[in-house]
Design a protein around this motif. Structure first.
Motif, short mmCIF file in Angstrom:
data_model
loop_
_atom_site.label_atom_id
_atom_site.label_comp_id
_atom_site.label_asym_id
_atom_site.label_seq_id
_atom_site.Cartn_x
_atom_site.Cartn_y
_atom_site.Cartn_z
N THR A 1 7.96 1.70 18.98
CA THR A 1 8.82 2.79 18.51
C THR A 1 10.25 2.29 18.44
OG1 THR A 1 7.39 4.45 19.54
CG2 THR A 1 9.61 5.13 18.96
N VAL A 2 10.89 2.50 17.29
CA VAL A 2 12.27 2.03 17.12
C VAL A 2 13.13 3.18 16.58
CG1 VAL A 2 11.56 -0.36 16.69
CG2 VAL A 2 11.81 1.22 14.77
N PRO A 3 14.43 3.15 16.86
CA PRO A 3 15.33 4.19 16.34
C PRO A 3 15.39 4.15 14.82
CG PRO A 3 16.36 2.96 18.14
CD PRO A 3 15.13 2.19 17.75
N GLY A 4 15.64 5.31 14.23
CA GLY A 4 15.76 5.40 12.79
C GLY A 4 17.21 5.35 12.35
N ALA A 5 17.48 5.98 11.22
CA ALA A 5 18.82 5.94 10.65
C ALA A 5 19.81 6.84 11.39
CB ALA A 5 18.77 6.34 9.17
N SER A 6 19.31 7.74 12.22
CA SER A 6 20.18 8.63 12.99
C SER A 6 19.56 8.89 14.35
CB SER A 6 20.38 9.96 12.24
OG SER A 6 19.17 10.71 12.24
N ALA A 7 20.28 9.63 15.18
CA ALA A 7 19.77 9.95 16.52
C ALA A 7 18.57 10.88 16.45
CB ALA A 7 20.88 10.59 17.35
N ASP A 8 18.38 11.54 15.34
CA ASP A 8 17.26 12.46 15.17
C ASP A 8 16.16 11.89 14.30
OD1 ASP A 8 18.32 14.63 16.71
OD2 ASP A 8 19.73 15.02 15.05
N GLU A 9 16.07 10.57 14.24
CA GLU A 9 15.02 9.92 13.46
C GLU A 9 14.42 8.76 14.25
OE1 GLU A 9 15.48 9.20 9.09
OE2 GLU A 9 15.23 7.09 9.67
N VAL A 10 13.11 8.66 14.20
CA VAL A 10 12.38 7.60 14.91
C VAL A 10 11.30 7.05 14.00
CG1 VAL A 10 10.70 7.17 16.76
CG2 VAL A 10 12.82 8.36 17.28
N VAL A 11 11.07 5.74 14.07
CA VAL A 11 10.02 5.09 13.30
C VAL A 11 9.00 4.49 14.26
CG1 VAL A 11 9.46 3.32 11.60
CG2 VAL A 11 11.63 4.58 11.42
N ILE A 12 7.75 4.84 14.07
CA ILE A 12 6.68 4.34 14.94
C ILE A 12 5.75 3.44 14.14
CG2 ILE A 12 4.73 4.94 16.42
CD1 ILE A 12 6.05 7.55 17.05
N SER A 13 5.47 2.27 14.68
CA SER A 13 4.51 1.35 14.09
C SER A 13 3.19 1.51 14.84
CB SER A 13 5.01 -0.09 14.18
OG SER A 13 4.03 -1.00 13.70
N PHE A 14 2.11 1.63 14.10
CA PHE A 14 0.81 1.82 14.75
C PHE A 14 -0.29 1.14 13.95
CE2 PHE A 14 1.41 5.31 11.82
CZ PHE A 14 0.16 5.49 11.23
N ARG A 15 -1.42 0.99 14.62
CA ARG A 15 -2.60 0.39 14.00
C ARG A 15 -3.73 1.41 14.06
NH1 ARG A 15 -3.87 -4.93 13.16
NH2 ARG A 15 -2.03 -5.51 14.39
N ALA A 16 -4.38 1.64 12.95
CA ALA A 16 -5.47 2.61 12.89
C ALA A 16 -6.68 1.99 12.21
CB ALA A 16 -5.03 3.86 12.13
N ALA A 17 -7.82 2.17 12.82
CA ALA A 17 -9.08 1.67 12.24
C ALA A 17 -9.83 2.85 11.63
CB ALA A 17 -9.93 1.00 13.31
N TRP A 18 -10.29 2.66 10.41
CA TRP A 18 -11.00 3.73 9.72
C TRP A 18 -11.95 3.15 8.67
CZ3 TRP A 18 -9.83 4.88 4.40
CH2 TRP A 18 -8.80 4.09 3.86
N ALA A 19 -12.89 3.96 8.27
CA ALA A 19 -13.84 3.57 7.24
C ALA A 19 -13.65 4.45 6.02
CB ALA A 19 -15.27 3.70 7.77
N ASP A 20 -13.68 3.84 4.85
CA ASP A 20 -13.54 4.56 3.59
C ASP A 20 -14.93 4.92 3.08
OD1 ASP A 20 -13.02 5.50 1.04
OD2 ASP A 20 -11.52 3.97 0.60
N LYS A 21 -15.27 6.21 3.08
CA LYS A 21 -16.60 6.64 2.67
C LYS A 21 -16.86 6.35 1.20
CE LYS A 21 -16.82 10.33 6.11
NZ LYS A 21 -16.93 11.79 6.33
N GLU A 22 -15.80 6.20 0.41
CA GLU A 22 -15.99 5.91 -1.01
C GLU A 22 -16.18 4.42 -1.26
OE1 GLU A 22 -12.85 7.58 -3.29
OE2 GLU A 22 -13.32 9.66 -2.71
N ARG A 23 -15.89 3.59 -0.24
CA ARG A 23 -16.07 2.14 -0.36
C ARG A 23 -16.75 1.60 0.91
NH1 ARG A 23 -10.49 -0.56 -1.47
NH2 ARG A 23 -9.88 0.79 0.25
#
Length: 219
Positions: free
Chosen positions: A162-184
């Motif tokens: 988690t890192v600060p964004g452009a202001s004190a009221d903004e935050v950017v979160i980096s995450f990893r998500a595993a999922w399956a695409d039912k169409e592929r």
């Protein structure tokens, strides 16, 4: 895509059993009363209440859930967001409107769980009105979210930083998500790295989702 709709790339009916008494004829000897199990209105068959053979053929059984139907998760079941807590003590209070997400991480996790449980309303409720994904109207946005929920089968969530964004009221979160695409289905499990931006309402302290960017897909 984990926390956004495909526009940027989206009930259980239980049969009620009741005893229906067959009215005997007015003239002549009364007939024996027979109890029937009432079946859903979309079926034209009915089975005697204890006729196992009839019911085994499908008559009187609950209708299957439509694709994309909201999933009901018991409070004592593990929460999909990956905290290790049960759903009732984790994301359920957010989904039930009992409390608002007061941290960016709690919002990210509750939105991930909402996608996994096909709760499109919570996604719309927690998306900022200025989000580039919120286009047209709420019904249009809900339609896009549900399309994502029908298509994706969510497996796991890992928050990386988690890192600060452009202001004190903004935050950017980096995450990893595993999922399956039912169409592929042939491509197998997708391991996606994504960043999401969240903004806070200064007066209330409540966080909202603003946007996401896909960093990379590992297939």
């Amino acid at each position: 895509m984990m926390l956004r709709s495909t526009s940027q790339l989206h009930c259980s009916t239980s049969s009620r059993s009741a005893a229906v008494q067959v009215v005997p004829p007015v003239l002549g000897a009364p007939r024996a009363r027979t109890s029937y199990a009432v079946v859903p209105s979309d079926q034209n068959q009915r089975c005697p209440a204890r006729d196992v053979t009839c019911q085994a053929k499908g008559f009187g059984k609950p209708a299957p859930k439509p694709a994309g139907a909201k999933i009901e998760l018991a409070p004592d079941q593990p929460c999909p967001c990956g905290t290790g807590n049960n759903y009732g003590a984790c994301c359920a209070p957010y989904h039930a409107g009992q409390k608002a997400a007061m941290t960016p991480e709690s919002l990210l996790r509750s939105r991930y769980t909402a996608y996994a449980l096909k709760n499109a309303e919570y996604i719309a409720d927690t998306t900022h009105q200025d989000s580039p994904e919120y286009q047209g109207s709420r019904p249009v946005y809900l339609q896009a979210v549900r399309a994502t929920q029908r298509r994706a089968q969510f497996k796991s969530l890992t928050i990386e930083k988690t890192v600060p964004g452009a202001s004190a009221d903004e935050v950017v979160i980096s995450f990893r998500a595993a999922w399956a695409d039912k169409e592929r289905p042939a491509i197998g499990l997708i391991d996606r790295v994504e960043t999401s931006t969240f903004v806070r309402e200064p007066k209330t302290g409540v966080w909202s989702y603003m946007k996401s960017d896909v960093v990379k897909d590992n297939k």
